[in-house]
Scaffold this active site. Structure first.
Site: not given
Length: 699
Positions: A347, A383
């Site tokens: 993330d 990401e």
């Protein structure tokens, strides 16, 4: 309090480690003046001993307690300066979680006692709270070091399967009629035969689970009667989140991984090492902030009272500190070696690569990953963005990483919505977005393509809503993306109009087809394969209810069957999943281009036309691959976004036999006959058709 003796112990390994006779404790703090180990009764409600860690080696404080073993409940209290203006927030009245805790007892409340300062004081975080937080926080638990029964290794998967299925560890199973009700929402439920069979029948090769590290619910959500459903608020990076425990407890997680491995499915974890759940400078003191705020977090230069907030979540982990970096690396190895997972999706991956000067693809964290003998061999997905300066880094990660490609999501939605100049963008996306990824030896499967993900509209909602409908989040509909590139076909929300329903179903099939014929690694959002809706909520992070759970009883069987057909077509045709990029270059083995763009009549495509709405794409093995390693076969893809039926002349160059029908998004159940090269076929309005030639029939 019970009297116990503590001796010096050792500084390694970190955390609590039972050696069969007693337990060693080791915890990092560069700025503490004293650290106490606090022992509790088995329920975690009564503190029964408080022992000062007697030794330190550098910044590692340590001690050993004999006759203390698995099941012992504990926490830390750290003494040092409470000087927020200098970045220090030590407060021994706050019980702290062991950053290396492998099991957590209880949960965290939003009681005022969990804050290091007095929330009722006019001095705010410059004040000092003297209230003991122990009754209101989770405790650490000593465990056996090996964690439990071993995880069975991954069995060889079926050839050609490389499709990721993104799912919530609870929401995937909560309404499934064939999962026992007592198991729903647990790790045990994830590996139930009904779920595993669904994934294997669908044809996916990996399940990617939203965060399972121990996390807490945000204070502002609890006040609104909501919870942090998605789990992007980690605090216990070694402990599986207990709210997903079933009868098997933590072992249920390992058994789940083993079950997927037996089915040839990888287990990937969405991990959040960019920030912690302690929030900004006004957040609670639960772990890292109390142990060493100035080391664990990046603080604002010139005003260390404040946290750097490149994550949008209040704080940013300081991976430039070697001890914080070690924590992350140790956590990753734990989940691979003890829990059996096969890889990670990071993330806000840009944050993990930030040094003092900004994002650096050769940052300490990335260098550590690449040289690690365990982690360099697992799947790594970034990401590639955060909200900091220079945060959008799509294509800038090292070759070891695949990357989420949001350009694919937006470009494919824009094309099928009919946006100007969108065909030109889609063309590059179909070939793996080479302008971003074709460098430094990166492979064409680097691009993780998706048309929807947990964050944003589901596929079905992309065809039902123009506006987000997030009022249930109690944020006045101000949260969530505004640029969704969606369409409602004239009516916002559910419609009983058959024509609108038909158009929406066709749009969903077109988007899925576009995803699954593109070069790269496709990722499906769980439920998209059968039309799952979130009622227009494009930010369901706090909806642990029917909004966020998959609606299995309402599944669209026709869409599910068509999705299976698309995946089977992708598996059967290796030219759709190549490792080398395609640039229209001539192949050594036959002198033919590896990719040909042409109009439906065989003419050249006019890429200068902003309203271009039809084109044909013929794919062969990449000219960049060695001939004996290049995939064989040929695929013809016809995209017709126009509102009229268009005749397509099936290409004849290099094709010696008939084309085999693959699929037609306008006729999801069609099983058409073979057609000879040069034959004309009709491509319906707003549709994709696919044909293929097996290796023995193509030159």
């Amino acid at each position: 309090m019970t009297f116990r003796t503590i001796v010096s112990g050792v500084a390694n390994p970190m955390g609590s480690c039972f050696d069969g006779q007693g337990t060693n404790f080791a915890v990092f703090s560069a700025h503490a003046e004293r650290i106490e180990l606090c022992l509790f009764d088995p329920s975690g409600t009564t503190e029964i001993a408080r022992l000062q860690l007697p030794e330190r080696k550098g910044a590692i404080w340590h001690g050993y307690v004999a006759d203390l073993g698995p099941g012992a409940v504990y926490g830390y209290r750290a003494y040092g300066p409470y000087a927020p203006e200098q970045g220090h927030r030590f407060n021994p009245n706050k019980l702290l979680l062991d950053p290396y805790a492998r099991q957590v007892l209880g949960g965290w409340s939003n009681h005022d006692a969990t804050f290091g300062y007095d929330r009722n004081s006019p001095d705010g975080d410059m004040s000092f709270s003297k209230t003991d937080s122990a009754p209101y926080v989770a405790k650490s638990v000593v465990t056996e070091r090996d964690g439990g029964l071993p995880v069975r290794p991954l069995q060889p998967s079926q050839p050609g399967r490389d499709v990721i299925y993104e799912a919530h560890p609870k929401g995937l199973t909560m309404t499934h009629p064939d999962v026992p009700e007592v198991l729903r929402g647990t790790y045990d439920a994830l590996a139930q035969p009904a779920i595993v069979s669904h994934l294997t029948d669908l044809g996916v090769s990996a399940i990617e689970l939203l965060p399972v590290h121990g996390f807490l619910d945000d204070d502002f959500l609890l006040k609104r009667g909501l919870t942090n459903y998605w789990g992007y608020n980690s605090l216990a990076f070694f402990a599986p989140e207990a709210r997903y425990f079933g009868p098997g407890g933590a072992q249920g997680f390992r058994d789940m991984v083993s079950g997927y491995h037996d089915a040839g499915i990888e287990v990937l974890l969405d991990v959040v090492y960019n920030h912690s759940g302690e929030g900004d400078h006004l957040g609670p003191t639960l772990c890292f902030r109390g142990l060493d705020n100035a080391s664990y977090y990046r603080l604002l230069p010139g005003d260390p009272r404040l946290n750097v907030n490149d994550t949008g979540c209040g704080n940013t982990f300081n991976l430039s500190n070697p001890h914080v970096l070690r924590l992350v690396m140790d956590s990753l190895r734990h989940w691979v070696q003890e829990m059996g997972v096969d890889g990670f999706r990071f993330d806000l991956g840009t944050t993990l690569g930030r040094e003092v000067h900004g994002f650096d693809q050769n940052s300490g964290f990335f260098d550590a990953l690449r040289q690690d003998p365990v982690l360099s061999g697992v799947r790594l997905i970034a990401e590639p963005w955060d909200i900091g300066v220079g945060g959008y880094q799509l294509g800038a990660f090292t070759p070891e990483f695949a990357e989420w490609n949001d350009m694919f999501r937006d470009g494919s939605r824009r094309f099928w919505r009919g946006d100007t100049d969108s065909a030109q963008s889609l063309a590059g996306l179909l070939l793996g977005t080479s302008e971003k990824f074709d460098h430094s030896g990166r492979r064409a499967d680097t691009s993780v393509n998706f048309v929807s993900a947990h964050d944003g509209f589901t596929l079905a909602d992309t065809t039902r809503y123009v506006e987000k409908h997030n009022l249930a989040n109690t944020e006045n509909n101000q949260d969530g993306h505004n640029g969704n590139f969606s369409d409602n076909f004239g009516i916002e929300g559910v419609s009983e109009d058959p024509e609108i329903q038909s158009a929406r179903a066709l749009r969903q099939r077109n988007l899925l087809a576009t995803l699954l014929v593109s070069q790269g690694t496709p990722m499906l959002l769980s439920g998209d394969e059968f039309g799952n809706s979130q009622d227009g909520n494009n930010n369901a992070y706090c909806q642990d209810n029917e909004i966020g759970w998959l609606d299995w009883p309402g599944a669209d069987g026709t869409l599910l069957a068509f999705t299976q057909k698309l995946l089977a077509f992708r598996t059967a045709n290796p030219v759709l999943r190549q490792r080398h990029f395609l640039h229209g270059q001539l192949r050594a083995q036959d002198g033919l281009p590896d990719v040909i763009w042409q109009g439906f009549d065989g003419s050249k495509v006019d890429w200068t036309d902003p309203d271009l709405d039809c084109f044909c794409l013929v794919l062969r093995g990449s000219a960049g691959a060695r001939a004996d390693l290049s995939p064989t076969g040929v695929v013809c893809l016809a995209f017709n976004r126009s509102g009229t039926t268009r005749p397509l002349v099936l290409p004849s160059t290099g094709v010696k036999a008939a084309w085999k029908f693959g699929f037609d998004t306008s006729r999801p159940e069609a099983r058409d006959r073979e057609r000879p090269a040069g034959a004309k076929v009709s491509v319906a309005p707003n549709a994709v058709m696919a044909f293929a030639r097996p290796p023995e029939a193509a030159s």
